[in-house]
Scaffold this active site. Structure first.
Site, PDB file in Angstrom:
ATOM      1  N   HIS A  12       0.826  -1.226   0.000  1.00  0.00           N
ATOM      2  CA  HIS A  12       0.000   0.000   0.000  1.00  0.00           C
ATOM      3  C   HIS A  12       0.856   1.270   0.000  1.00  0.00           C
ATOM      4  CE1 HIS A  12       0.052  -0.207   4.700  1.00  0.00           C
ATOM      5  NE2 HIS A  12       1.130   0.379   4.238  1.00  0.00           N
ATOM      6  N   HIS A  59      -3.208   4.941   8.941  1.00  0.00           N
ATOM      7  CA  HIS A  59      -1.937   5.555   9.323  1.00  0.00           C
ATOM      8  C   HIS A  59      -2.214   6.864  10.064  1.00  0.00           C
ATOM      9  CE1 HIS A  59      -1.040   2.882   5.947  1.00  0.00           C
ATOM     10  NE2 HIS A  59       0.203   2.835   6.363  1.00  0.00           N
ATOM     11  N   HIS A 193       9.926  -4.095   4.680  1.00  0.00           N
ATOM     12  CA  HIS A 193      10.377  -2.699   4.686  1.00  0.00           C
ATOM     13  C   HIS A 193      10.555  -2.195   6.106  1.00  0.00           C
ATOM     14  CE1 HIS A 193       5.983  -2.168   4.962  1.00  0.00           C
ATOM     15  NE2 HIS A 193       6.064  -0.851   5.046  1.00  0.00           N
ATOM     16  N   GLU A 240       3.320  -5.516   9.067  1.00  0.00           N
ATOM     17  CA  GLU A 240       2.035  -5.325   8.367  1.00  0.00           C
ATOM     18  C   GLU A 240       1.519  -6.631   7.761  1.00  0.00           C
ATOM     19  OE1 GLU A 240       2.666  -0.694   6.853  1.00  0.00           O
ATOM     20  OE2 GLU A 240       2.868  -2.303   5.421  1.00  0.00           O
TER      21      GLU A 240
HETATM   22  C1  DHB Z   1       6.200   3.464   2.877  1.00  0.00           C
HETATM   23  C2  DHB Z   1       5.621   2.231   3.030  1.00  0.00           C
HETATM   24  C3  DHB Z   1       4.547   2.053   3.888  1.00  0.00           C
HETATM   25  O1  DHB Z   1       3.971   0.847   4.078  1.00  0.00           O
HETATM   26  C4  DHB Z   1       4.014   3.141   4.559  1.00  0.00           C
HETATM   27  O2  DHB Z   1       2.910   2.933   5.339  1.00  0.00           O
HETATM   28  C5  DHB Z   1       4.595   4.397   4.422  1.00  0.00           C
HETATM   29  C6  DHB Z   1       5.687   4.556   3.564  1.00  0.00           C
HETATM   30  C7  DHB Z   1       7.367   3.652   1.954  1.00  0.00           C
HETATM   31  O3  DHB Z   1       7.870   2.661   1.412  1.00  0.00           O
HETATM   32  O4  DHB Z   1       7.772   4.790   1.758  1.00  0.00           O
HETATM   33 FE    FE Z   2       2.452   0.973   5.732  1.00  0.00          FE
END
Ligand code: DHB
Ligand code: FE
Length: 311
Positions: A12, A59, A193, A240
């Site tokens: 997302h 978020h 991530h 997540e």
């Molecule tokens: C990014 C990824 C995410 O899942 C998020 O909630 C905010 C930023 C990113 O890769 O920049």
């Molecule tokens: Fe995220």
């Protein structure tokens, strides 16, 4: 009777939404990402679900850090698009399905999953970006959407096992809804991530591929991953991925993986995407009677090699 026909997962990443909104999807960096969803959009246009249940995370848009429900189900008729600092994304308002959502609430809560019910809620990129990836950018979203927001932003998120079991409860709820509706469940977020701290920028493709394999073939094993293991392997925000287990729990034990796409990176994140279909019940028996091959078997043959795209 309503039934869940398929599950999809998708990242997302907010920058994907920004690329769409600022008409930058054909730049080479973004083209690589969007190309991977071309088949998915075709699949969605063919599948034409009556309703989608989108498991996602907020978020700090609908819920501030002052109040964070673990599981929040959207029971409203409409969900306006949240302003995340640059004005609301220019995407259609999300229309809900209050009747099915209330039915799910009743069934799931009586099954001892304490959901927060949201009769008014704005939705952010966590929900709208996956919708864009699967539906493109239509004037109206083609079907009602039931949002299910999961806390993965403040420790402790729910365990993968609890998420998987919630998925099962949702499946039972949908299957006890009297109207014939074909439902697709989205699991969103991920893959590996980490956005801040010493390990910012972490990507673990080996782990991601194993997670995708496990999702199709052995999700039970994934439910045993602790938060610490998930965060160690897939980064702090990789947690997540517990949301994907709600989607998987809502599907049958055996599924057909009909599509997979993986690319690195989009912004800070590994983009992973999979489409899993439930097998059509009674297809074998019906085919034996009529001596025609079952749709499932025909499809399985056609898709013996799952379309896998990596870039
Ligand atoms: C990014 C990824 C995410 O899942 C998020 O909630 C905010 C930023 C990113 O890769 O920049
Ligand atoms: Fe995220």
């Amino acid at each position: 009777m309503a039934r869940i026909v398929a599950g999809v997962t998708s990242s997302h990443v907010p920058a994907i939404g920004a690329a769409i909104d600022n008409h930058r999807t054909s730049e080479p960096y973004w083209q690589r990402v969007f190309e991977g969803f071309e088949r998915s959009k075709e699949w969605m246009a063919k599948t034409r679900p009556d309703v989608c249940i989108v498991v996602y995370n907020d978020h700090a848009s609908a819920f501030s850090v002052e109040m964070i429900p673990t599981f929040a189900l959207g029971t409203a008729a409409e969900f306006p698009i949240a302003d995340e600092g640059w004005g609301p994304r220019p995407v259609p308002v999300v229309k809900g399905h209050p009747e099915l959502a209330s039915h799910i609430a009743q069934s799931v809560i009586l099954d001892e999953f304490d959901l927060t019910l949201c009769n008014k809620m704005e939705v952010d990129h966590g929900l709208t970006v996956p919708l864009n990836l699967m539906f493109g950018s239509p004037k109206e979203w083609p079907c009602p959407i039931i949002p299910l927001a999961v806390n993965v932003v403040q420790f402790p998120p729910p365990t993968g096992n609890r998420c998987f079991n919630l998925g099962k409860a949702i499946k039972k709820a949908v299957e006890s809804y009297p109207q014939d509706l074909r439902v697709v469940v989205f699991g969103t977020g991920g893959m590996s991530h980490q956005i801040s701290g010493q390990r910012a920028g972490l990507i673990n493709s080996k782990f991601d591929h194993a997670f995708l394999d496990g999702l199709t073939k052995n999700p039970k094993k994934l439910t045993r991953l602790s938060h610490l293991e998930l965060m160690r392997e897939a980064g702090a925000e990789g947690v997540e991925m517990v949301m994907w287990l709600i989607m998987r729990g809502a599907l049958d034990e055996k599924v057909d993986e009909v599509y997979r796409f993986y690319t690195v990176p989009a912004s800070n994140t590994a983009v992973g995407h999979i489409i899993l279909e439930n097998r059509i019940k009674g297809a074998k028996k019906a085919a034996a009677k009529s001596k025609k091959p079952a749709p499932k078997l025909k499809r399985a043959a056609a898709l013996q090699k799952v379309h896998r795209v990596r870039s």
